[in-house]
Design an enzyme around this catalytic site. Structure first.
Site, PDB file in Angstrom:
ATOM      1  N   ALA A  61       0.842  -1.194   0.000  1.00  0.00           N
ATOM      2  CA  ALA A  61       0.000   0.000   0.000  1.00  0.00           C
ATOM      3  C   ALA A  61       0.878   1.246   0.000  1.00  0.00           C
ATOM      4  O   ALA A  61       2.082   1.190   0.265  1.00  0.00           O
ATOM      5  CB  ALA A  61      -0.882  -0.017   1.241  1.00  0.00           C
ATOM      6  N   GLU A 123       0.146  -7.676   6.496  1.00  0.00           N
ATOM      7  CA  GLU A 123      -0.798  -6.720   7.102  1.00  0.00           C
ATOM      8  C   GLU A 123      -0.919  -6.851   8.614  1.00  0.00           C
ATOM      9  O   GLU A 123      -1.079  -5.852   9.319  1.00  0.00           O
ATOM     10  CB  GLU A 123      -2.186  -6.861   6.465  1.00  0.00           C
ATOM     11  CG  GLU A 123      -2.325  -6.229   5.091  1.00  0.00           C
ATOM     12  CD  GLU A 123      -1.809  -7.099   3.954  1.00  0.00           C
ATOM     13  OE1 GLU A 123      -1.202  -8.160   4.229  1.00  0.00           O
ATOM     14  OE2 GLU A 123      -2.007  -6.712   2.795  1.00  0.00           O
TER      15      GLU A 123
END
Ligand code: NAI
Length: 693
Positions: A61, A123
């Site tokens: 990201a 994550e």
């Protein structure tokens, strides 16, 4: 351009170029969706290669979008659009395909990679789970067991391993672009596999999910993301694709706003900032191509191993030939552990040891770039060492002390060219612990300070600049931790209740267990030195234990009793008796775990605030890094300063006021009251410059 399309006969190559790491910014997401539409409409294109320019595939990201409202197209839609493209897409992976990058690759029909690539869904390390189908598509591709490992642990795997698992379809040995194009033209001729969204998940053995839940919960302690990640993979196995996607998305959004994710983001940014402090921008460090360590005891051997692990040739200097042998044996013992556990081959261990030269002759280090002293904690002994170093080392060699509590300014008296001297405070075991406190003296040159930070980068450590005071940042706060723990004993708590409360808060060990492990004598020695300086350290129970020889595990008892060969702490009647004698006449009460944690942690925050006010630390986030990487403070709490701010500094002040009113803590310092009123610690620390105290 973020995305360019070129054509190699019937194969289109979509090249992503979004330096430095091809992060999935909004612009890139949109460009990928546009590329799908354009190539779908182009009848000359039979297959597509998705390739990245620069050093890596899409590495994840865009961190600059963290914590901000997401802007469309959202990643799940980008992945879905690639997956439903009319032509087969082949992800060609080099560098890292992490998080959203791997989710994009999972949307492709095939994945090829170079062997050195790393692939993963990290994550959970940011308190999240994958939010674009990672937990749903991965088990369909590699099966639930491998998916559980990858998603709940967050650790990436290499290209070869990914091929074994079926996560990549082929390893490309030569040029990735050419190999991927050849692969794509080949598959364009064949019938295509079903997209992952329309495949099922392989069945699991009975009890698989229950066992996985136990294992993940035990490892995660109180972190919530790994369990959510597991639940999401399970959902992917037990329900249809769209139901699982909805579950994953909901869990992702819930976690994104969680306190734990905010704390882990804070640590992530603090860690990224730490190796390159703005105060040292533009300052060129001295070059370090060789190193020496003086003293081959616990710390010296560990520091030498850390330097060897980073590839530096090392000279280990000890007092006499027998001590040299002991020092080298200490180093060998450090490598024996990982070799026995299969984490290191004997050949690598031998290579590390082959790069160490031991000796008692300082002439061996006449041309060494960096010398770290780790001899006894005694000013005269250390000064004598630096006197010798001053006469034998090159005048530009960097000289460092690993002292824990002595004043580096005092140690440096008499060092020739004192600008090249600084403190480098490693933590035990030095080849494992990530923290490195970097302590400039009054005379340390900026390029030498910068060399300390460069060394930390080389050793993959987290550097924090600390000013000079008793214990620098970490051990100074540790003294408060221990004093508070003893105050609680005098007010009705027991070693077991205090330790249990701190473990419940998230620490790996409570303060009393930790002292038993390390030995009570080191702190006793520090207290003696403090008393000689006219201070009045508070450790009444520990003092009594030391006088009766209860120094911890090594003497069979300290705060707890230990059976021979068993490190399990057992409550001690002797200690209970001593405490009972000492509390006579003092008010006693029952303490909840939360109250115990407050009575220990909030005074630590108070001391840390003084450390900021005195400029011993430059930033509150640096203090968080010290506690996380040197003392096991739970990362998902963000460190003590983040924890205090998240809790609310006004409440912290109020609790400290209440504790101090009954003599159980120092009152909140002015800086803490100011930070509580003015909007946080940054108001205390923002405009600090590094260097002079
Ligand atoms: P240690 O007692 O295990 O090792 C000290 C070593 O220095 C011994 O092997 C001794 O033979 C050697 N030595 C003494 N005088 C010497 C000289 N003149 N020349 C060459 N070698 C000499 O001590 P440890 O625990 O390794 O501590 C070393 C230093 O590191 C101390 O300053 C200590 O405060 C500091 N430190 C210790 C930590 C710990 O957890 N043990 C953590 C961080 C710093």
């Amino acid at each position: 351009m973020t995305v360019t399309i070129t054509h190699e006969t019937a194969v289109a190559v979509v090249t992503v170029d979004n330096p430095p790491v091809n992060a999935l910014s909004q612009v890139l997401r949109q460009a990928l969706v546009d590329a799908v539409a354009e190539l779908d409409a182009d009848s000359s294109v039979k297959a597509v290669v998705l390739l990245c320019a620069g050093r890596t595939f899409i590495a994840g990201a865009d961190v600059s979008e963290f914590g901000k409202p997401p802007v469309p197209p959202h990643l799940p839609d980008v992945v879905a659009s690639i997956e439903s493209a009319k032509k087969p897409w082949v992800a060609a992976i080099h560098g890292s395909a992490l998080g959203g990058g791997l989710e994009i690759a999972l949307g492709c029909t095939y994945r090829v990679a170079v062997a050195s690539a790393s692939l993963g869904l990290p994550e959970v390390k940011l308190g999240l789970i994958p939010g674009a189908g990672g937990t749903v598509r991965l088990p369909r591709l590699v099966g639930p067991a491998a998916a559980v490992d990858l998603v709940t642990g967050g650790n990436p795997i290499g290209g070869k391993k990914a091929e074994e698992l079926g996560l990549v379809d082929a390893i490309i040995a030569g040029d990735l672009r050419a190999g991927a194009i050849a692969f794509a033209s080949d598959v364009a001729e064949k019938s295509l596999p079903h997209p992952l969204s329309s495949r099922g998940v392989p069945a699991v053995e009975p009890g698989f999910w229950e066992d996985a839940e136990k294992a993940v919960a035990a490892k995660a302690r109180r972190e919530i993301a790994p369990l959510k990640a597991l639940a999401s993979v399970r959902k992917a196995s037990e329900t249809d694709f769209s139901g699982a996607m909805a579950f994953e998305r909901e869990a992702f959004l819930e976690l994104r706003g969680s306190e734990q994710a905010a704390a882990l983001r804070h640590v992530f940014f603090a860690e990224r900032a730490a190796p390159r402090p703005p105060e040292l921008a533009g300052i060129t460090p001295r070059e370090i191509r060789s190193a020496a360590v003086i003293g081959g005891g616990t710390m010296g051997a560990g520091i030498a191993a850390a330097l060897r692990d980073a590839g530096l040739p090392v000279v280990l200097i000890e007092r006499d030939p027998a001590a040299v042998e002991r020092g080298l044996a200490n180093m060998r013992a450090i490598y024996d552990g990982p070799v026995k556990r299969g984490r290191m081959t004997q050949a690598v261990a031998d290579e590390r040891m082959a790069g160490v030269a031991g000796g008692d002759d300082y002439g061996l280090i006449a041309d060494t770039d960096l010398v770290v002293e780790a001899v006894f904690e005694d000013l005269a002994v250390k000064r004598a060492v630096f006197e010798k170093l001053s006469s034998v080392c090159r005048p530009d060699a960097v000289l460092a002390t690993n002292t824990s509590y002595l004043d580096p300014d005092a140690i440096s008296q008499g060092v020739s060219h004192p600008k090249r001297f600084l403190g480098l405070h490693f933590f035990s075991p030095a080849n494992v612990m990530k923290l490195l406190e970097i302590v400039p003296t009054a005379t340390t040159a900026q390029d030498v300070l910068a060399t300390g930070f460069a060394l930390a980068r080389l050793l993959a450590k987290i550097p924090v600049r600390a000013g000079i005071c008793d214990g620098f940042i970490g051990n100074r706060i540790l003294k408060v931790t221990r004093a508070q723990a003893e105050r609680l004993l005098l007010a009705g708590a027991t070693p077991s209740t205090v330790d249990a409360a701190m473990r419940a808060f998230g620490l790996p060990m409570g303060p009393f267990e930790a002292q038993d492990l390390g030995g009570l004598d080191i702190a006793a020695f520090q207290r003696k030195a403090a008393r000689e300086r006219g201070e009045t350290p508070f450790a009444p129970v520990a003092e009594r234990l030391c006088t009766i020889g209860r120094l911890g595990q090594k003497t069979g008892g300290g705060w707890y009793d230990y059976q021979p060969g068993d490190r399990t702490p057992k409550p001690s009647e002797t200690v209970a008796g001593i405490i009972a004698e000492m509390v006579e006449g003092l008010p006693q009460r029952v303490w909840s775990e939360a109250e115990i944690a407050d009575a220990i942690l909030l005074p630590m925050v108070n001391e840390a605030t003084r450390i900021l006010e005195e400029r011993v630390a430059l930033r509150a986030a640096d203090i968080d890094l010290v506690k996380i990487h040197g003392y096991g403070f739970p990362r998902w709490r963000g460190g003590p300063m983040h924890y205090a701010e998240a809790r609310g500094l006004s409440e912290v002040v109020a609790v400290l006021d209440r504790l101090s009113a009954v003599g159980l803590a120092e009152p909140p310092c002015d800086g803490l009251r100011k930070a509580a009123g003015d909007g946080g610690f940054s108001t205390l620390a923002d405009q600090r410059t590094m260097g002079k105290r």
